[in-house]
Design a protein around this motif. Structure first.
Motif, PDB file in Angstrom:
ATOM      1  N   ILE A   1       0.973  -1.298  -0.010  1.00 53.98           N
ATOM      2  CA  ILE A   1      -0.023   0.053  -0.353  1.00 53.98           C
ATOM      3  C   ILE A   1       1.005   1.378  -0.022  1.00 53.98           C
ATOM      4  O   ILE A   1       0.283   2.357  -0.306  1.00 53.98           O
TER       5      ILE A   1
ATOM      6  N   ILE B   1       7.040   7.751   5.389  1.00 55.54           N
ATOM      7  CA  ILE B   1       6.622   7.554   6.410  1.00 55.54           C
ATOM      8  C   ILE B   1       6.074   6.159   6.757  1.00 55.54           C
ATOM      9  O   ILE B   1       5.321   5.824   5.762  1.00 55.54           O
ATOM     10  N   TYR B   2       6.372   5.499   7.671  1.00 54.10           N
ATOM     11  CA  TYR B   2       6.237   4.130   7.819  1.00 54.10           C
ATOM     12  C   TYR B   2       5.876   3.999   9.307  1.00 54.10           C
ATOM     13  O   TYR B   2       6.540   4.347  10.362  1.00 54.10           O
TER      14      TYR B   2
ATOM     15  N   GLY C   1      -2.896   3.604  13.070  1.00 56.05           N
ATOM     16  CA  GLY C   1      -4.178   3.904  13.315  1.00 56.05           C
ATOM     17  C   GLY C   1      -4.395   4.073  15.225  1.00 56.05           C
ATOM     18  O   GLY C   1      -5.222   4.388  15.590  1.00 56.05           O
ATOM     19  N   THR C   2      -3.272   4.268  15.545  1.00 56.06           N
ATOM     20  CA  THR C   2      -3.158   4.816  17.127  1.00 56.06           C
ATOM     21  C   THR C   2      -2.496   5.844  17.543  1.00 56.06           C
ATOM     22  O   THR C   2      -1.914   6.250  18.428  1.00 56.06           O
ATOM     23  N   GLY C   3      -2.264   6.927  16.224  1.00 62.32           N
ATOM     24  CA  GLY C   3      -1.932   8.175  16.544  1.00 62.32           C
ATOM     25  C   GLY C   3      -0.281   8.540  16.702  1.00 62.32           C
ATOM     26  O   GLY C   3       0.364   9.173  17.288  1.00 62.32           O
TER      27      GLY C   3
ATOM     28  N   GLY D   1       1.365   8.152  13.344  1.00 63.29           N
ATOM     29  CA  GLY D   1       1.566   8.936  12.048  1.00 63.29           C
ATOM     30  C   GLY D   1       1.513  10.629  12.339  1.00 63.29           C
ATOM     31  O   GLY D   1       2.298  11.321  11.596  1.00 63.29           O
TER      32      GLY D   1
ATOM     33  N   THR E   1       1.850   9.097  -3.373  1.00 63.20           N
ATOM     34  CA  THR E   1       1.070   7.993  -2.721  1.00 63.20           C
ATOM     35  C   THR E   1       0.142   7.294  -3.811  1.00 63.20           C
ATOM     36  O   THR E   1      -0.004   7.902  -4.829  1.00 63.20           O
TER      37      THR E   1
ATOM     38  N   TYR F   1      -2.552  12.737   5.206  1.00 63.46           N
ATOM     39  CA  TYR F   1      -1.953  13.652   4.359  1.00 63.46           C
ATOM     40  C   TYR F   1      -3.133  14.917   4.377  1.00 63.46           C
ATOM     41  O   TYR F   1      -2.719  16.084   4.369  1.00 63.46           O
TER      42      TYR F   1
ATOM     43  N   LYS G   1      -5.547  15.623   6.354  1.00 63.24           N
ATOM     44  CA  LYS G   1      -5.755  16.259   7.580  1.00 63.24           C
ATOM     45  C   LYS G   1      -4.464  16.987   8.045  1.00 63.24           C
ATOM     46  O   LYS G   1      -4.473  18.117   8.794  1.00 63.24           O
TER      47      LYS G   1
HETATM   48  C1  LIG Z   1      -0.044   5.931   6.520  1.00 64.77           C
HETATM   49  C2  LIG Z   1       0.495   5.953   8.018  1.00 64.77           C
HETATM   50  C3  LIG Z   1       1.840   6.140   7.967  1.00 64.77           C
HETATM   51  C4  LIG Z   1      -0.436   6.671   8.879  1.00 64.77           C
HETATM   52  O1  LIG Z   1      -0.086   6.319  10.124  1.00 64.77           O
HETATM   53  P1  LIG Z   1      -0.903   6.174  11.642  1.00 64.77           P
HETATM   54  O2  LIG Z   1      -0.149   5.942  12.902  1.00 64.77           O
HETATM   55  O3  LIG Z   1      -1.522   4.914  11.143  1.00 64.77           O
HETATM   56  O4  LIG Z   1      -1.695   7.443  11.375  1.00 64.77           O
HETATM   57  P2  LIG Z   1      -2.646   7.973  12.798  1.00 64.77           P
HETATM   58  O5  LIG Z   1      -3.080   6.776  13.673  1.00 64.77           O
HETATM   59  O6  LIG Z   1      -2.040   9.240  13.286  1.00 64.77           O
HETATM   60  O7  LIG Z   1      -3.959   8.400  11.944  1.00 64.77           O
HETATM   61  C5  LIG Z   1      -3.942   9.413  11.149  1.00 64.77           C
HETATM   62  C6  LIG Z   1      -5.566   9.388  10.322  1.00 64.77           C
HETATM   63  O8  LIG Z   1      -5.652   8.525   9.347  1.00 64.77           O
HETATM   64  C7  LIG Z   1      -6.819   7.618   9.844  1.00 64.77           C
HETATM   65  N1  LIG Z   1      -6.487   6.213   9.769  1.00 64.77           N
HETATM   66  C8  LIG Z   1      -5.594   5.528  10.095  1.00 64.77           C
HETATM   67  N2  LIG Z   1      -5.776   4.103   9.674  1.00 64.77           N
HETATM   68  C9  LIG Z   1      -6.625   4.370   8.972  1.00 64.77           C
HETATM   69  C10 LIG Z   1      -7.317   3.358   7.802  1.00 64.77           C
HETATM   70  N3  LIG Z   1      -6.866   2.158   7.957  1.00 64.77           N
HETATM   71  N4  LIG Z   1      -8.191   3.825   6.817  1.00 64.77           N
HETATM   72  C11 LIG Z   1      -8.696   4.894   7.338  1.00 64.77           C
HETATM   73  N5  LIG Z   1      -8.329   5.999   7.823  1.00 64.77           N
HETATM   74  C12 LIG Z   1      -7.216   5.510   8.705  1.00 64.77           C
HETATM   75  C13 LIG Z   1      -6.751   7.958  11.479  1.00 64.77           C
HETATM   76  O9  LIG Z   1      -8.366   7.914  11.840  1.00 64.77           O
HETATM   77  C14 LIG Z   1      -6.328   9.433  11.358  1.00 64.77           C
HETATM   78  O10 LIG Z   1      -7.460  10.439  11.103  1.00 64.77           O
HETATM   79  P3  LIG Z   1      -8.280  11.022  12.190  1.00 64.77           P
HETATM   80  O11 LIG Z   1      -7.314  11.948  13.103  1.00 64.77           O
HETATM   81  O12 LIG Z   1      -9.292  12.068  11.455  1.00 64.77           O
HETATM   82  O13 LIG Z   1      -9.242  10.250  12.816  1.00 64.77           O
HETATM   83  C15 LIG Z   1       0.221   4.360   8.547  1.00 64.77           C
HETATM   84  O14 LIG Z   1      -1.008   3.866   8.224  1.00 64.77           O
HETATM   85  C16 LIG Z   1       1.349   3.298   7.804  1.00 64.77           C
HETATM   86  O15 LIG Z   1       2.599   3.328   8.130  1.00 64.77           O
HETATM   87  N6  LIG Z   1       0.872   2.608   6.658  1.00 64.77           N
HETATM   88  C17 LIG Z   1       1.597   1.761   5.971  1.00 64.77           C
HETATM   89  C18 LIG Z   1       2.728   2.658   5.281  1.00 64.77           C
HETATM   90  C19 LIG Z   1       2.204   3.820   4.382  1.00 64.77           C
HETATM   91  O16 LIG Z   1       1.410   3.820   3.978  1.00 64.77           O
HETATM   92  N7  LIG Z   1       3.107   4.812   4.251  1.00 64.77           N
HETATM   93  C20 LIG Z   1       2.631   6.073   3.838  1.00 64.77           C
HETATM   94  C21 LIG Z   1       3.237   5.852   2.133  1.00 64.77           C
HETATM   95  S1  LIG Z   1       2.657   7.210   1.138  1.00 64.77           S
END
Ligand SMILES: CC(C)(COP(=O)(O)OP(=O)(O)OC[C@H]1O[C@@H](n2cnc3c(N)ncnc32)[C@H](O)[C@@H]1OP(=O)(O)O)[C@@H](O)C(=O)NCCC(=O)NCCS
Length: 178
Positions: A35, A93-94, A101-103, A105, A128, A139, A141
């Protein structure tokens, strides 16, 4: 050790050599999940050592630590070798699968932007996938706007993948005199 951000159980600081196993593990989770990147093969340790060496100084790499465990990382990457784009950085960012989803990112991205401002970047751009819902949410928000989408830009596992470009101006760029 310099703490860039600290809230509740989360500490954000520069990546150190001792973090590299965890940083690599998190990156390889991202590759496996299909993803975040068009990479398909898990990377060896030598890859992350080279990455670490090239993410010193202006192109910082930050780690998010929770209860002593590295739960995510983010980095500024060079966007272009051309000096006209010296103020533009690309980002990665990873977050560790179990902690998404736990705050993690949100503050990690914010800390990376602060670091980018300190290093005189005017803008962050990123690439992305439109189907990366968590990435899109993070991104949008955080104030990134969609520049556009390259249709069928990359190939992964035999499928053509659209790649979206997003950007955020960091503020100081408004007043840059050249
Ligand atoms: C994308 C990523 C970096 C976000 O980090 P995270 O720690 O999950 O983000 P947060 O917990 O701070 O949540 C950020 C927002 O995304 C939302 N969110 C988190 N997971 C979600 C999901 N699976 N589907 C939809 N929204 C989601 C959260 O609700 C939050 O929004 P809100 O504040 O309005 O509620 C993380 O999911 C990740 O590492 N994914 C795999 C690697 C990746 O995709 N990297 C980016 C490459 S472009």
């Amino acid at each position: 050790m310099q703490k860039i951000h600290s809230e509740a159980s989360l500490c954000i600081r520069f990546v150190q050599a001792k973090d590299l196993e965890a940083v690599l593990h998190i990156y390889n989770q991202g590759i496996a999940d299909r993803i975040a990147t068009l990479e398909t093969e898990a990377k060896p340790f030598s890859y992350i050592e080279d990455w670490f060496n090239s993410h010193q100084g202006r192109y910082a790499a930050l780690a998010a630590e929770r209860h002593g465990e590295i739960v995510g990382w983010a980095a500024l990457n060079p966007y272009s070798q051309r000096c006209a784009y010296d103020g533009v950085a690309d980002l990665s960012i990873y977050v560790r699968r179990e902690h998404r989803g736990t705050g993690v990112g949100t503050p990690l991205l914010s800390a990376l932007e602060e670091q980018a401002r300190r290093q005189d970047f005017r803008k962050i751009v990123l690439f992305t996938f439109p189907f990366n819902e968590a990435g899109q949410r993070l991104y949008r928000k955080s104030g990134y706007r969609i520049v556009g989408t390259f249709e069928k830009q990359g190939v992964q596992d035999g499928r053509e993948i659209d790649v979206m470009i997003m950007e955020k101006r960091l503020g100081s760029g408004e007043d840059v005199q050249v």
